[in-house]
Design a protein around this motif. Structure first.
Motif, PDB file in Angstrom:
ATOM      1  N   LEU A 173       4.224   4.954  13.636  1.00  0.00           N
ATOM      2  CA  LEU A 173       5.258   4.895  14.675  1.00  0.00           C
ATOM      3  C   LEU A 173       4.905   3.837  15.717  1.00  0.00           C
ATOM      4  O   LEU A 173       5.786   3.260  16.343  1.00  0.00           O
ATOM      5  N   ALA A 174       3.597   3.569  15.890  1.00  0.00           N
ATOM      6  CA  ALA A 174       3.200   2.521  16.838  1.00  0.00           C
ATOM      7  C   ALA A 174       3.695   1.154  16.378  1.00  0.00           C
ATOM      8  O   ALA A 174       3.900   0.256  17.193  1.00  0.00           O
ATOM      9  N   ALA A 175       3.914   1.007  15.061  1.00  0.00           N
ATOM     10  CA  ALA A 175       4.370  -0.281  14.534  1.00  0.00           C
ATOM     11  C   ALA A 175       5.832  -0.525  14.844  1.00  0.00           C
ATOM     12  O   ALA A 175       6.324  -1.646  14.675  1.00  0.00           O
ATOM     13  N   ALA A 224       5.291  -0.508   9.085  1.00  0.00           N
ATOM     14  CA  ALA A 224       4.745  -1.772   9.569  1.00  0.00           C
ATOM     15  C   ALA A 224       5.539  -2.953   9.030  1.00  0.00           C
ATOM     16  O   ALA A 224       5.619  -4.001   9.668  1.00  0.00           O
ATOM     17  N   GLN A 233       7.088  -0.862  17.543  1.00  0.00           N
ATOM     18  CA  GLN A 233       7.251  -1.648  18.767  1.00  0.00           C
ATOM     19  C   GLN A 233       7.917  -2.987  18.488  1.00  0.00           C
ATOM     20  O   GLN A 233       8.414  -3.632  19.407  1.00  0.00           O
ATOM     21  N   ASN A 234       7.921  -3.430  17.234  1.00  0.00           N
ATOM     22  CA  ASN A 234       8.547  -4.715  16.919  1.00  0.00           C
ATOM     23  C   ASN A 234      10.054  -4.627  16.786  1.00  0.00           C
ATOM     24  O   ASN A 234      10.720  -5.654  16.699  1.00  0.00           O
ATOM     25  N   LEU A 264       1.887   3.437  23.765  1.00  0.00           N
ATOM     26  CA  LEU A 264       1.712   3.407  22.322  1.00  0.00           C
ATOM     27  C   LEU A 264       1.735   1.991  21.765  1.00  0.00           C
ATOM     28  O   LEU A 264       1.248   1.736  20.668  1.00  0.00           O
ATOM     29  N   HIS A 282      -1.118   0.886  13.096  1.00  0.00           N
ATOM     30  CA  HIS A 282      -0.581  -0.433  12.763  1.00  0.00           C
ATOM     31  C   HIS A 282      -0.151  -1.197  13.996  1.00  0.00           C
ATOM     32  O   HIS A 282       0.916  -1.769  14.017  1.00  0.00           O
ATOM     33  N   SER A 283      -0.962  -1.226  15.036  1.00  0.00           N
ATOM     34  CA  SER A 283      -0.494  -1.873  16.270  1.00  0.00           C
ATOM     35  C   SER A 283      -0.734  -3.363  16.307  1.00  0.00           C
ATOM     36  O   SER A 283      -0.268  -4.017  17.206  1.00  0.00           O
ATOM     37  N   ARG A 337       7.634  -8.387  26.591  1.00  0.00           N
ATOM     38  CA  ARG A 337       7.242  -7.470  25.538  1.00  0.00           C
ATOM     39  C   ARG A 337       6.236  -6.436  26.034  1.00  0.00           C
ATOM     40  O   ARG A 337       6.311  -5.268  25.703  1.00  0.00           O
TER      41      ARG A 337
END
Lengths: 264, 509
Positions: free
Chosen positions: A192-194, A167, A196-197, B360, B163-164, B219
């Motif tokens: 792993l979803a974090a 994160a 995305q940044n 995701l 952690h989205s 995005r």
């Protein structure tokens, strides 16, 4: 007499389950079957509070060691600049790096000693970092956040890298191109979803992550999330239930998705 | 019991008499005797073992599950806030058995508890600095949760944290509020104090990024950005987790440190009353709680627990507990006429399945119309809901779900924002209570002037879960140190209710 027999019988029952838990945890952390000495200590710790406390202190000392390794190198940052402090931090952790604009890597030798040549170029930003097998965790990343030209980060087999670490990687969102997360046992899908940044990411390695139940599905979702990225380390068929396998595994999976939904 | 040992044999034989078949009586009696002898000897051995010292048999038959007769702190409410307070109280009082803490929970199955019915989100995107501090502290607590809550020889704690991040969408009229909040969040730094075992002093800020509609579209291509003027995305320390794991981890650690747990309902208090005169000449009845009456489940039996301090962490039922002490039941103009403004509000959560939905990278999306949505698992399931209008609050007598609400209010707004949700299927739904603070929708922490030993930690209006570790520490500091040491929550004190000074949070969901 009967009471002590009764209490010993109870302890033995709990000892079996506890020993199983302890051995399972040791196994999951990547170690091979624990040695006779470790198993003997674990068995003793179920009978004696002193041994239990000693094992507890052992774990505490280990965690203090990790905290000490990941402390903020504030003195170096204040007096020598962020780049030198980051370089020094990486080398003390026994990682290696390469500055942008230079082609040679700075590595420590097998005993952990390194030369201080990196101090001669205080303005050079770090471009590639190899931290495989080191004890870096989310606190240690504080030493590296100012390296906005970082392109390659390798975290192969780092035992302390977890979802919170991922994160924090958003600070490299503009520059990071390659990320290697293989064999980091604490990473799950939530971390792993974090990723995305990290919009510029082109290569991602997620092989050998034991806590991913469906590596194939995760690979598909990651490729959808990061269109420029090539995800390696998981085949599409991994985690897929084949139609001709037993019905029992299907039943297990169904039960797990139900609990994954909600506890009502 | 001793008499029973010796009378059991003839009694057994007597029972056998009617069902005996046609046999000569003496031979049949002998056969039964030898057959039963083994069972009789075994029963005798068990009873002898129970009678020996060290067994748990006692001639006085006690009701199981009674709370202790005396405790130092009684925490009413066994949700995540209550257990967090219990954990921090024991953590601060380092000596084992130095402080006797009792947590009283009405429902052992937690079927109506707000904690477990929550969506489990945590965010730092608030406008009030105390709310940001509380969430940030809680996020740091969860980051190092195994350092705090690990118990020897048990599995490590796994919160299943995703952690989205949270994504707030603002329309034209609310965009300026979002910018104000953004400034508060970035400029605010919070120092975490060095703890004996765990964390190191650091300066951290809440990491949030502001996005324009075009950046948003690039995005998140699955989103329809019509009507959106500004969006704020949380980059770090935001997301959602499993509330049941947090509750169980806190409970397990607290019980291992010696906190007593009792399943029972608090039905009343026994207080010592004193008269106090205010500066206006008004005479007030100040009550000091001496005993808490805890009634056992499905029974009329109750145990009065003698205590020094009571903590009201009862969530949606806090108003009921406060009214047991007469708070709000006095004449309208006096201090005792102001009730605790916490009441249960029902909120619905719907689980929907959409095969072509966002992937995701779905954050916890909160639209300006009030509808929210987050991903659940990897199978195309999403959790969604909306806060109803003030005038259309659903009935709070039960936890039944109103599916019409989804069809009429939620679906079209959701489909407007995420076009893929035009085709979805509601697979599941549940309802839970918010402990809604009708005064200003922020937590109430502190003492009431009329009850000098009851601490309140309630009224979080949907944010109790994400603020619970920090609130636990704050209340433990209030009780043991007399004041706040880590986070200063004087702005959330109960006296603002009595002084009629609301502190409003503009970013509530």
């Amino acid at each position: 007499m009967a009471a002590s027999l009764l209490s010993q019988a109870m302890k033995r029952c709990s000892a079996h389950t506890c020993a199983a838990v302890a051995v399972r945890r040791a196994l999951s952390s990547g170690a091979a079957t624990p040695s006779v000495y470790t198993r003997f200590l674990l068995k003793l710790s179920h009978y004696f509070y002193d041994v239990e406390n000693i094992l507890d202190w052992n774990n505490w000392l280990r965690s203090q060691g990790v905290i000490h390794k990941n402390r903020l190198f504030g003195y170096a940052q204040k007096n020598f600049g962020n780049n030198v402090a980051a370089a020094y931090y990486i080398l003390t952790l026994r990682g290696s790096f390469r500055f942008a604009g230079q082609s040679e890597w700075f590595r420590p030798d097998s005993r952990g000693r390194f030369s201080y040549d990196f101090m001669s170029t205080p303005d050079a930003k770090i471009e590639e970092v190899d931290l495989s097998g080191t004890l870096i965790n989310h606190n240690g990343l504080e030493n590296l956040v100012k390296q906005n030209k970082l392109q390659t980060l390798s975290l192969r087999g780092c035992p302390e890298v977890d979802d919170w670490f991922l994160a924090r990687l958003h600070v490299f969102g503009e520059s990071l191109v390659e990320l290697d997360l293989s064999h980091c046992s604490r990473i799950t899908v939530g971390g792993l979803a974090a990723l995305q940044n990290l919009r510029k990411l082109e290569r991602l390695d997620i092989s050998g992550l034991p806590r991913l139940q469906n590596p194939g599905l995760v690979r598909i979702l990651l490729e959808e999330m990061l269109p420029l990225c090539q995800v390696s380390g998981a085949e599409y068929e991994q985690g897929l239930i084949q139609p001709d396998s037993q019905e029992q595994t299907e039943g297990h999976h169904e039960a797990s998705t139900h609990t994954g939904l909600r506890h009502l | 019991m001793w008499r029973k040992l010796f009378t059991s044999v003839p009694a057994f034989r007597a029972l056998k008499a009617p069902c005996r078949s046609f046999k000569s009586s003496s031979r049949g009696a002998e056969k039964d005797f030898f057959k039963d002898l083994d069972a009789q000897l075994r029963a005798f051995r068990d009873k002898a073992a129970a009678a020996m010292p060290g067994s748990d048999w006692s001639p006085i038959e006690l009701t199981p599950g009674l709370p202790p007769e005396r405790a130092d702190v009684v925490i009413v409410g066994g949700g995540v806030v209550g257990w967090s307070i219990a954990y921090w109280l024991k953590m601060k009082a380092r000596v084992r058995d130095g402080l006797r803490v009792l947590v009283v929970e009405k429902d052992p199955t937690y079927s109506q508890a707000s904690t477990v019915l929550s969506c489990g989100g945590i965010r730092q995107q608030f406008s009030l600095k105390e709310n940001i501090m509380l969430s940030l502290f809680s996020a740091h607590f969860m980051k190092n949760i195994n350092n705090h809550l690990c118990v020897v020889n048990e599995d490590p704690v796994d919160l299943q944290f995703n952690h989205s991040g949270y994504l707030f969408l603002a329309s034209e009229k609310s965009a300026h509020i979002m910018e104000e909040n953004y400034r508060t969040q970035r400029c605010f730094y919070y120092l975490i104090i060095k703890h004996v075992f765990d964390f190191i002093g650091r300066y951290v800020g809440a990491k949030v990024a502001l996005l324009s509609p075009s950046q948003l579209k690039e995005r998140f291509p699955w989103m329809n950005t019509e009507g959106v003027a500004l969006a704020s995305l949380g980059l770090e320390n935001e997301g959602w987790f499993d509330p049941w794991s947090l509750l169980n981890a806190l409970r397990r650690k607290a019980v291992s440190m010696g906190v007593y747990q009792c399943f029972g309902e608090v039905t009343g208090f026994k207080c010592a009353a004193n008269l106090a005169e205010t500066t206006d000449g008004e005479v007030l009845n100040v009550q000091r709680i001496k005993y808490v009456n805890v009634r056992m489940p499905n029974s009329l039996e109750y145990q009065p627990v003698e205590c020094a301090v009571v903590v009201n962490a009862a969530g949606a039922n806090s108003g009921k507990i406060a009214s047991m002490l007469g708070i709000g039941l006095g004449p309208k103009e006096s201090v005792s006429g102001v009730p605790l403004p916490v009441e249960p509000r029902k909120r619905f959560v719907y689980v929907v399945h959409c095969p072509d939905g966002p992937g995701l990278d779905t954050p916890f999306l909160i639209d300006y119309s009030g509808v929210y949505c987050r991903r659940e698992g990897l199978g195309g399931n999403y959790i969604t809901g909306m806060s109803p209008e003030e005038t259309e609050e659903p009935d709070i007598s039960n936890l039944d779900v109103d599916h019409e609400f989804f069809q009429e209010k939620v679906w079209h707004r959701l489909a407007h924002r995420i076009p893929a949700f035009e085709q979805l299927k509601v697979s599941n739904a549940w309802a839970g209570f918010y402990d809604y603070n009708t005064f200003d929708q922020n937590g109430i922490i502190g003492l009431h002037p009329l009850v000098p030993n009851m601490y309140f930690a309630t009224g979080f209006s949907g944010h109790g879960l994400q603020q619970s570790p920090a609130v636990g520490l704050a209340v433990a500091e209030l009780i043991l140190d007399g004041g706040y040491k880590t986070i200063d929550l004087s702005a959330l004190d109960l006296k603002r209710i009595l002084l009629q000074e609301p502190i409003l949070e503009s970013n509530i969901v």
